[in-house]
Design a protein around this motif. Structure first.
Motif, PDB file in Angstrom:
ATOM      1  N   SER A   5      16.184  -2.732 -11.638  1.00 45.08           N
ATOM      2  CA  SER A   5      15.526  -2.646 -12.931  1.00 45.08           C
ATOM      3  C   SER A   5      14.224  -3.439 -12.931  1.00 45.08           C
ATOM      4  N   GLN A   6      14.015  -4.249 -11.883  1.00 41.91           N
ATOM      5  CA  GLN A   6      12.768  -5.004 -11.775  1.00 41.91           C
ATOM      6  C   GLN A   6      11.713  -4.151 -11.081  1.00 41.91           C
ATOM      7  N   PRO A   7      10.482  -4.588 -11.135  1.00 41.14           N
ATOM      8  CA  PRO A   7       9.438  -3.870 -10.386  1.00 41.14           C
ATOM      9  C   PRO A   7       9.761  -3.849  -8.903  1.00 41.14           C
ATOM     10  N   ALA A   8       9.245  -2.812  -8.238  1.00 39.24           N
ATOM     11  CA  ALA A   8       9.615  -2.574  -6.834  1.00 39.24           C
ATOM     12  C   ALA A   8       9.276  -3.754  -5.947  1.00 39.24           C
ATOM     13  N   ALA A   9       8.189  -4.428  -6.228  1.00 43.14           N
ATOM     14  CA  ALA A   9       7.755  -5.486  -5.317  1.00 43.14           C
ATOM     15  C   ALA A   9       8.506  -6.790  -5.514  1.00 43.14           C
ATOM     16  N   ASN A  10       9.364  -6.875  -6.564  1.00 45.12           N
ATOM     17  CA  ASN A  10      10.020  -8.149  -6.865  1.00 45.12           C
ATOM     18  C   ASN A  10      11.532  -8.016  -6.956  1.00 45.12           C
ATOM     19  N   ARG A  50      15.366   2.302 -15.853  1.00 40.77           N
ATOM     20  CA  ARG A  50      14.228   2.526 -16.734  1.00 40.77           C
ATOM     21  C   ARG A  50      13.933   4.010 -16.775  1.00 40.77           C
ATOM     22  N   PRO A  51      14.575   4.705 -17.656  1.00 38.87           N
ATOM     23  CA  PRO A  51      14.383   6.164 -17.731  1.00 38.87           C
ATOM     24  C   PRO A  51      12.901   6.510 -17.858  1.00 38.87           C
ATOM     25  N   GLY A  52      12.489   7.494 -17.070  1.00 35.81           N
ATOM     26  CA  GLY A  52      11.110   7.955 -17.117  1.00 35.81           C
ATOM     27  C   GLY A  52      10.181   7.215 -16.176  1.00 35.81           C
ATOM     28  N   GLU A  53      10.688   6.129 -15.567  1.00 35.09           N
ATOM     29  CA  GLU A  53       9.854   5.394 -14.619  1.00 35.09           C
ATOM     30  C   GLU A  53      10.343   5.649 -13.189  1.00 35.09           C
ATOM     31  N   LYS A  54       9.443   5.393 -12.234  1.00 28.78           N
ATOM     32  CA  LYS A  54       9.774   5.647 -10.834  1.00 28.78           C
ATOM     33  C   LYS A  54       9.943   4.338 -10.071  1.00 28.78           C
ATOM     34  N   GLN A  55      10.688   4.446  -8.995  1.00 25.79           N
ATOM     35  CA  GLN A  55      10.997   3.289  -8.160  1.00 25.79           C
ATOM     36  C   GLN A  55      10.790   3.675  -6.700  1.00 25.79           C
ATOM     37  N   VAL A  56      10.263   2.761  -5.880  1.00 21.79           N
ATOM     38  CA  VAL A  56      10.106   2.991  -4.439  1.00 21.79           C
ATOM     39  C   VAL A  56      11.229   2.284  -3.705  1.00 21.79           C
ATOM     40  N   TRP A  57      11.919   3.041  -2.871  1.00 21.03           N
ATOM     41  CA  TRP A  57      13.017   2.513  -2.062  1.00 21.03           C
ATOM     42  C   TRP A  57      12.581   2.439  -0.600  1.00 21.03           C
ATOM     43  N   GLU A  91       0.830  -1.201   0.000  1.00 22.67           N
ATOM     44  CA  GLU A  91       0.000   0.000   0.000  1.00 22.67           C
ATOM     45  C   GLU A  91       0.865   1.252   0.000  1.00 22.67           C
ATOM     46  N   ALA A  92       1.967   1.224   0.753  1.00 23.77           N
ATOM     47  CA  ALA A  92       2.876   2.364   0.773  1.00 23.77           C
ATOM     48  C   ALA A  92       3.464   2.607  -0.610  1.00 23.77           C
ATOM     49  N   GLN A  93       3.872   1.534  -1.290  1.00 22.03           N
ATOM     50  CA  GLN A  93       4.435   1.669  -2.646  1.00 22.03           C
ATOM     51  C   GLN A  93       3.402   2.214  -3.621  1.00 22.03           C
ATOM     52  N   GLY A 110       9.914  -3.741  16.534  1.00 18.93           N
ATOM     53  CA  GLY A 110      10.304  -2.426  17.000  1.00 18.93           C
ATOM     54  C   GLY A 110      11.110  -1.644  15.985  1.00 18.93           C
ATOM     55  N   GLY A 111      10.767  -1.771  14.721  1.00 19.69           N
ATOM     56  CA  GLY A 111      11.482  -1.053  13.670  1.00 19.69           C
ATOM     57  C   GLY A 111      10.553  -0.147  12.885  1.00 19.69           C
ATOM     58  N   ILE A 112      11.075   0.976  12.428  1.00 19.42           N
ATOM     59  CA  ILE A 112      10.315   1.872  11.562  1.00 19.42           C
ATOM     60  C   ILE A 112      11.165   2.169  10.340  1.00 19.42           C
ATOM     61  N   THR A 113      10.576   2.085   9.180  1.00 26.66           N
ATOM     62  CA  THR A 113      11.309   2.273   7.932  1.00 26.66           C
ATOM     63  C   THR A 113      10.776   3.491   7.191  1.00 26.66           C
ATOM     64  N   ILE A 114      11.636   4.043   6.326  1.00 25.97           N
ATOM     65  CA  ILE A 114      11.247   5.162   5.473  1.00 25.97           C
ATOM     66  C   ILE A 114      11.182   4.651   4.041  1.00 25.97           C
ATOM     67  N   ALA A 115      10.053   4.848   3.411  1.00 28.74           N
ATOM     68  CA  ALA A 115       9.884   4.504   2.004  1.00 28.74           C
ATOM     69  C   ALA A 115       9.763   5.798   1.210  1.00 28.74           C
ATOM     70  N   TRP A 116      10.485   5.895   0.080  1.00 28.94           N
ATOM     71  CA  TRP A 116      10.388   7.099  -0.747  1.00 28.94           C
ATOM     72  C   TRP A 116      10.451   6.741  -2.223  1.00 28.94           C
ATOM     73  N   VAL A 117       9.926   7.612  -3.022  1.00 26.30           N
ATOM     74  CA  VAL A 117       9.868   7.378  -4.455  1.00 26.30           C
ATOM     75  C   VAL A 117      10.981   8.156  -5.137  1.00 26.30           C
ATOM     76  N   ASP A 118      11.629   7.485  -6.106  1.00 27.94           N
ATOM     77  CA  ASP A 118      12.746   8.084  -6.829  1.00 27.94           C
ATOM     78  C   ASP A 118      12.705   7.573  -8.268  1.00 27.94           C
TER      79      ASP A 118
END
Length: 795
Positions: free
Chosen positions: A732-737, A633-640, A597-599, A620-628
């Motif tokens: 280069s793969q989709p974010a979820a894989n 894949r030029p022109g496409e976005k990736q979630v880290w 859902e975050a992605q 007890g962990g908290i992570t930061i997800a961001w889009v870049d």
């Protein structure tokens, strides 16, 4: 609204005069009026008399108040204020003499005055309120008024009965005298006619007197029967009112006290309940005295036709004494509960109060109270009266005996245990798969005292809320699970300490929300709770009919995890309470949201948008997800996703500063600039890096290995985004894989691979391998980029 303002608005007529009687030379009401704001701002009710530090605080309060009175007196210079000036000067001098030697005398006086104000205002507000509680309270006060009038009326009738009976005795004695005279005349020989006439007259007088005595005897019998019936009705009404106060109002207070153990709001005040219980004690005692008086009157003239009042009065005496016994034993309560997670060899405290002690003069011979720890089975035996458990225990507690003390200012008879220590615990045999953190104990408080000059002897006891005994800090998590479940789902009148094995999810969700809100500043919304439900049940549209078992809650691990649902929730709750309280309260943390859902949400947003969520895989962990940008894949976005930050990370650098360190984090989801969101949580940086010794102070920052994005200290919000140099293949793969194993990641030679080594040692989920190990904290200093680069050479 301030209390004094409420007093002036709500109280009128008799209530004002009643309040004025509370004040006097010890604390004049004009002092209360003049310094109302200051008086209400002071911690009168939190000061403890046996605390030396608090005694020092009380002394300062006395000195401050005296100085304010004297300063106020000096300000009154006009002729019209001359009398007021003299009065204030006199009060200031009087306060200094009375309270400086023992400042807690002032504390007690002010507590009593403020408490009286609170009660008067509360009664006035309830009298004018329309709420259900106000209506209930109003009915209780009306019943008290009715019973007080009834008791006064029966007391008046009892006095009339006593007077009539005394007159009856006098007439009866006159009849006996006439009988004796007539007997003497009867033994004399026949005399003259006047003597015979006198005998006849005396005989007529005796007959008239006997008729009067018979009539009076019937009236006395009827008065006694009428009074006995009235006392019977009074006892019934007292029983109804007492049952309502003890079985509903007091039980409700105890239930609120238990829910407060999970963080629910709790007023905690016993003042109204104590006032009611004291009124009950007073009424019961007055009626008991009256019943004993009428019993005595009946014994002096045993007029009984078989349906007389004697048997009824005997039953009434038993009934009224039973009411008093029930009241005394039920009002021996634990005002401040001991901790429900008791750690062996650690100090703990508790406060026990007898709410009717002042009215029954129990404090004239102060009783002692003893504390002991008993098991769940012993608690059951105690309630069933199967054996005298009060002489048994399941452990040893040091400093477990205290004497009840009477506070004249507020009329409270209580004892506070402050230094109890559990030194030994005897555990029962395990039941099935039950662990030691599921075993419940209770602290038993017991005492003994007499009432009415030794006429009545009371043995009272009360049990604390269930407690779990631990010997190590790592048991706290599971112990709290047992306590939360018990506090939330205990039923009134249960067998100790039974709780349902399965409960509806909405009830558990409410308990979790209460716990989170009380410790973290703000609770969980519907989306958070839905996500938590999915951790137990899997994805569903509606969880309102689902049942949660204790095993699902804290015995069986979650799907594909090695920890339980409670362990996951507790770790997040503790992390938020300890380190994320501010951002969570500001709703800057999404928290309970799935990675997918975050992605999905971030991919719809501009580059640099980020959010924070709690880790699914690391406790007890908290992570930061961001889009870049996707580097392959030029022109496409990736979630880290960053490797989760945990307690140990925040001990080094705060969440706000870590977000500040990373220039590629631009806007908090959905579109809040990160400085606007987290700026208040950033640490203040000094302008000069040189300290007095000539050394340069390094600065700790967070960096992401593999992304060449040097921090721009002049404008940390301006990202300098370079193409990620590692890992080239998986991104280069989709974010979820991204990547099936850690060996799929290629690392360039110029990149520090220590993050990968650390990651390989983590307890991770393969689906989380894309999380990058950026929470490495290291000193970073660049002399050329720092302001003022001409530093003195260290000696």
């Amino acid at each position: 609204m301030a209390l004094w303002e409420k007093v002036q608005q709500c109280l009128h007529g008799d209530t004002v005069r009643q309040l004025q009687s509370v004040y006097g030379v010890h604390f004049p009401i004009d002092v209360r009026h003049t310094f109302a704001e200051w008086i209400e701002a002071q911690p009168w009710f939190t000061l403890e008399e046996d605390n030396s530090e608090h005694e020092r605080i009380a002394g300062k309060l006395v000195e401050q108040l005296v100085l304010m009175i004297e300063n106020r007196a000096n300000e009154l210079n006009s002729e019209d204020m001359f009398i007021n000036k003299l009065r204030l000067q006199e009060i200031g001098q009087q306060f200094r003499e009375m309270y400086s030697p023992n400042p807690f005398n002032l504390v007690r006086v002010v507590r009593n005055c403020l408490g009286a104000e609170e009660r008067q205002v509360q009664q006035a507000e309830m009298a004018g309120g329309d709420s259900e509680q106000a209506c209930t309270h109003r009915q209780i006060y009306q019943q008290f008024d009715m019973l007080q009038r009834r008791t006064q009326q029966t007391d008046l009738e009892l006095k009339q009965l006593q007077q009539k009976q005394e007159a009856f005795i006098i007439r009866y004695q006159e009849s006996l005298k006439l009988e004796n005279i007539l007997q003497e005349l009867g033994h004399q020989p026949n005399g003259p006619i006047p003597l015979m006439e006198r005998e006849q007259a005396l005989l007529r007088q005796k007959q008239s007197l006997e008729m009067e005595i018979q009539t009076t005897a019937k009236e006395l019998l009827q008065m006694k029967l009428t009074l006995a019936k009235k006392y019977s009705e009074t006892c019934q009404q007292l029983n109804v009112l007492q049952s309502h106060i003890l079985d509903e109002q007091l039980i409700s207070w105890k239930r609120q006290q238990q829910l407060a153990g999970n963080g629910a709001p709790f007023e905690g005040s016993l003042e109204t309940l104590q006032q009611w219980c004291e009124s009950l004690a007073e009424l019961i005692w007055q009626n008991r005295i009256q019943i004993k008086r009428i019993e005595m009157l009946c014994s002096r003239i045993p007029i009984n036709t078989g349906a007389g009042p004697d048997n009824l009065l005997t039953q009434l005496n038993t009934t009224i004494t039973s009411l008093l016994s029930s009241l005394v034993t039920s009002t021996f309560i634990i005002e401040k509960q001991p901790p429900q997670v008791l750690k062996k060899d650690s100090k703990f405290g508790a406060t026990v109060r007898l709410m009717v002690g002042g009215k029954l003069n129990v404090h004239m011979n102060p009783p002692t109270v003893k504390a002991s720890i008993i098991s769940e089975e012993q608690a059951r035996s105690l309630l069933r009266s199967e054996r005298d458990v009060r002489k048994e225990s399941s452990g040893d507690i040091l400093n477990n005996v205290g004497t009840m003390e009477y506070n004249q200012a507020n009329g409270q008879l209580a004892v506070s245990f402050r230094n109890m220590t559990l030194k030994k615990i005897k555990r029962a045999e395990k039941k099935g798969n039950e662990t030691v953190t599921e075993e419940k104990f209770s602290i038993l408080f017991q005492s003994q005292f007499t009432v009415g000059g030794g006429e009545l002897d009371f043995q009272v006891w009360t049990l604390s809320l269930p407690a779990v005994v631990t010997v190590h800090g790592n048991q706290e998590c599971n112990a709290l699970a047992t306590i939360l479940w018990d506090n939330a789902f205990a039923e009134s009148g249960r067998i100790p300490f039974q709780v349902p094995d399965r409960v509806p999810w909405p009830q558990l969700a409410q308990a979790l929300n209460t716990k989170f809100a009380s410790n973290c500043g703000i609770g969980l919304d519907a989306q958070h709770l839905s996500y938590l439900a999915s951790k137990i049940f899997g994805p569903h549209d509606d969880y309102s009919t689902h049942m949660v078992s204790w095993a699902h809650f804290n015995r069986e691990p979650l799907h594909m995890r090695n920890f339980t649902f409670w362990e996951y929730f507790y770790s997040v709750f503790k992390l938020t309470k300890d380190w994320l309280h501010g951002p969570w309260k500001e709703r800057l943390i999404h928290g309970f949201v799935s990675k997918k859902e975050a992605q999905d949400n971030l991919l719809k947003k501009p580059i640099g948008t980020f959010l924070l969520r709690f880790s699914d895989s690391e406790l007890g962990g908290i992570t930061i997800a961001w889009v870049d940008n996707d580097p392959n894949r030029p022109g496409e976005k990736q979630v880290w996703n960053l490797a989760p930050f945990t307690d140990k990370d925040f001990k080094i650098r705060s969440l706000g500063d870590r977000i500040k360190d990373l220039p590629h984090l631009v806007n908090l989801y959905p579109d809040i600039p990160k400085q606007d969101a987290f700026g208040k949580f950033w640490s203040q940086q000094t302008d000069t890096p040189v300290v007095g010794t000539g050394y340069i102070r390094p600065q700790l920052v967070s960096v992401i290995p593999g992304i060449s994005a040097p921090l721009n200290y002049d404008n940390p919000l301006t990202p300098s985004m370079m193409q990620p140099q590692s890992p080239p293949s998986p991104v280069s793969q989709p974010a979820a894989n991204i990547g099936d194993s850690i060996n799929d990641i290629n690392i360039d030679n110029d990149i520090d691979s220590s993050w990968l080594q650390n990651l390989s040692g983590m307890d991770y989920d393969p689906s989380d391998i894309q999380q990058m190990g950026i929470n490495r904290v290291m000193p970073s200093f660049n002399a050329q980029s720092m302001p003022g680069n001409n530093f003195p050479s260290p000696n």
